[in-house]
Design an enzyme around this catalytic site. Structure first.
Site, PDB file in Angstrom:
ATOM      1  CB  CYS A  31      13.317 -27.371 -54.241  1.00  0.00           C
ATOM      2  SG  CYS A  31      12.958 -28.086 -55.860  1.00  0.00           S
ATOM      3  CB  CYS A  34      10.703 -29.881 -54.408  1.00  0.00           C
ATOM      4  SG  CYS A  34      12.372 -30.191 -55.001  1.00  0.00           S
TER       5      CYS A  34
END
Length: 106
Positions: A31, A34
């Site tokens: 991600c 993230c």
């Protein structure tokens, strides 16, 4: 204080039974957003030491807790107080916004 890694096995002790509020960042290695907020969360963890613990849970390695909580998108940050989720923020944001949101819900 650096962010703390939590797992399905440690979640109850590290988060639900904590005497201080715990912000759990649900994330995954693949991600991009993230990874973008990770350094900001490390800094916020140091700046708010004693007021909140910031924990990170990799949803690919730990599937039980994210499934129980209903994590569908990441990054998802959920603030737990007294063992209960009280606030959540979905998506990446600049450090100032993350810290401001967190301070407003503590």
């Amino acid at each position: 204080m650096p962010t703390k890694a939590v797992t399905d096995a440690s979640f109850a002790d590290d988060v639900l039974n904590s005497t201080t509020p715990v912000l759990v960042d649900f994330w995954a290695d693949w991600c991009g957003p993230c990874k973008m907020i990770a350094p900001a969360l490390e800094e916020i963890s140091d700046e708010l030491e004693g007021k909140v613990t910031i924990a990170k849970m990799d949803i690919m390695e730990n599937t039980n807790v994210p499934g129980e909580i209903g994590v569908q998108s990441i990054p998802l940050m959920v603030l737990f107080k007294d063992g209960k989720p009280v606030a959540q923020k979905l998506g990446a944001a600049p450090k100032s916004q993350l810290k401001g949101w967190l301070e407003s819900v503590l």
